[in-house]
Design a protein around this motif. Structure first.
Motif, PDB file in Angstrom:
ATOM      1  N   UNK A  38      77.345  73.815  35.113  1.00  0.00           N
ATOM      2  CA  UNK A  38      76.823  72.867  36.101  1.00  0.00           C
ATOM      3  C   UNK A  38      77.680  71.609  36.227  1.00  0.00           C
ATOM      4  N   UNK A  39      78.670  71.455  35.364  1.00  0.00           N
ATOM      5  CA  UNK A  39      79.572  70.310  35.454  1.00  0.00           C
ATOM      6  C   UNK A  39      80.582  70.549  36.574  1.00  0.00           C
ATOM      7  N   UNK A  40      80.741  69.549  37.424  1.00  0.00           N
ATOM      8  CA  UNK A  40      81.691  69.647  38.530  1.00  0.00           C
ATOM      9  C   UNK A  40      82.526  68.369  38.595  1.00  0.00           C
ATOM     10  N   UNK A  41      83.838  68.536  38.651  1.00  0.00           N
ATOM     11  CA  UNK A  41      84.746  67.388  38.714  1.00  0.00           C
ATOM     12  C   UNK A  41      85.766  67.622  39.824  1.00  0.00           C
ATOM     13  N   UNK A  42      85.934  66.623  40.671  1.00  0.00           N
ATOM     14  CA  UNK A  42      86.943  66.666  41.727  1.00  0.00           C
ATOM     15  C   UNK A  42      88.166  65.888  41.257  1.00  0.00           C
ATOM     16  N   UNK A  43      89.304  66.575  41.189  1.00  0.00           N
ATOM     17  CA  UNK A  43      90.545  65.967  40.711  1.00  0.00           C
ATOM     18  C   UNK A  43      91.545  65.885  41.859  1.00  0.00           C
ATOM     19  N   UNK A  44      92.160  64.725  42.039  1.00  0.00           N
ATOM     20  CA  UNK A  44      93.143  64.531  43.102  1.00  0.00           C
ATOM     21  C   UNK A  44      94.370  63.821  42.553  1.00  0.00           C
TER      22      UNK A  44
END
Length: 242
Positions: A38-44
């Motif tokens: 359930x962990x979600x991370x957006x990396x840019x």
């Protein structure tokens, strides 16, 4: 104890489902959305043609990271740190860890005098946000550098090898891989491991929350982490077609 089934029906050495979506953003040089359970991370990854003052005229580049959590990434709203006027010690620690992890596998001279800034924003948190950030950050970084190489801005790929991270811990007397929040919050031992594809350690953060651990338990946790990181690196390679 090692055969115990976990709260989400996983085996002790089983990771949560992992999904990495490359090029999630249209606007960034490189980006990835990573989901670990359930962990979600957006990396840019953003590339700038400048370097910090201490690197000017050195021919070398730099990489740094910023980390943050959305207010409702957790079950209870957490105020944005900007409203407090300063970052928390936890945020500062995590973004330095992400930056160190990326720099450990990057040839700064091959990057040239430019800076890559990686933003890791937690959309939803259920344990392991720092390790997911590191794993996703590598994908975003590699995609950005692939774009630079394609356009002739750099001659060779500055990344020497992949780097990824996962968590392990002693929960109810058993070593477990990839802890969710509930497991992490009651773990006797909590450990975050960052490793390269070549099996070298970048960082090991281990803490006995309740009961001290011995050499044998340490070895079993490290072995679990190596297995998990191996799986993550395969997913990174697939996401970047490397």
């Amino acid at each position: 104890m090692d055969c115990a089934v976990r709260m989400d029906n996983r085996q002790p050495g089983e990771m949560r489902p992992v999904e990495i979506t490359p090029d999630y953003l249209l606007t960034a040089e490189g980006s990835a959305l990573i989901k670990v359970g359930h962990t979600q991370v957006l990396c840019a990854a953003s590339v700038e043609d400048t370097v910090p003052p201490f690197l000017r005229n050195s021919g070398k580049g730099w990489i740094t990271a910023e980390y943050s959590m959305l207010p409702r990434a957790t079950s209870k709203r957490t105020p944005r740190e900007v409203t407090k006027g300063r970052q928390s010690g936890r945020t500062h620690e995590i973004q330095r860890l992400i930056g160190r992890s990326m720099r450990s596998v990057l040839d700064m001279a091959a990057l040239g005098e430019r800076t890559v800034l990686i933003d890791c924003d937690v959309l939803q948190a259920d344990g392991g946000t720092r390790t997911a950030s590191i794993t996703g950050a590598y994908v975003a970084l590699r995609l950005a550098l692939q774009k630079l190489q394609k356009h002739g801005a750099i001659k060779t790929m500055p990344l020497r090898e992949p780097v990824a991270a996962t968590s392990v811990g002693m929960v109810d007397g058993a070593p477990m891989l990839d802890l969710c929040y509930e497991e992490d919050s009651r773990a006797d031992v909590d450990m975050n491991v960052v490793m390269t594809a070549g099996g070298k350690f970048v960082e090991v953060q281990a803490t006995a929350e309740h009961i001290p651990f011995d050499d044998e338990q340490m070895a079993r946790l490290i072995a679990l982490a190596k297995t998990g990181i191996g799986r993550l690196i395969e997913l990174q390679k697939k996401a970047t077609q490397a």
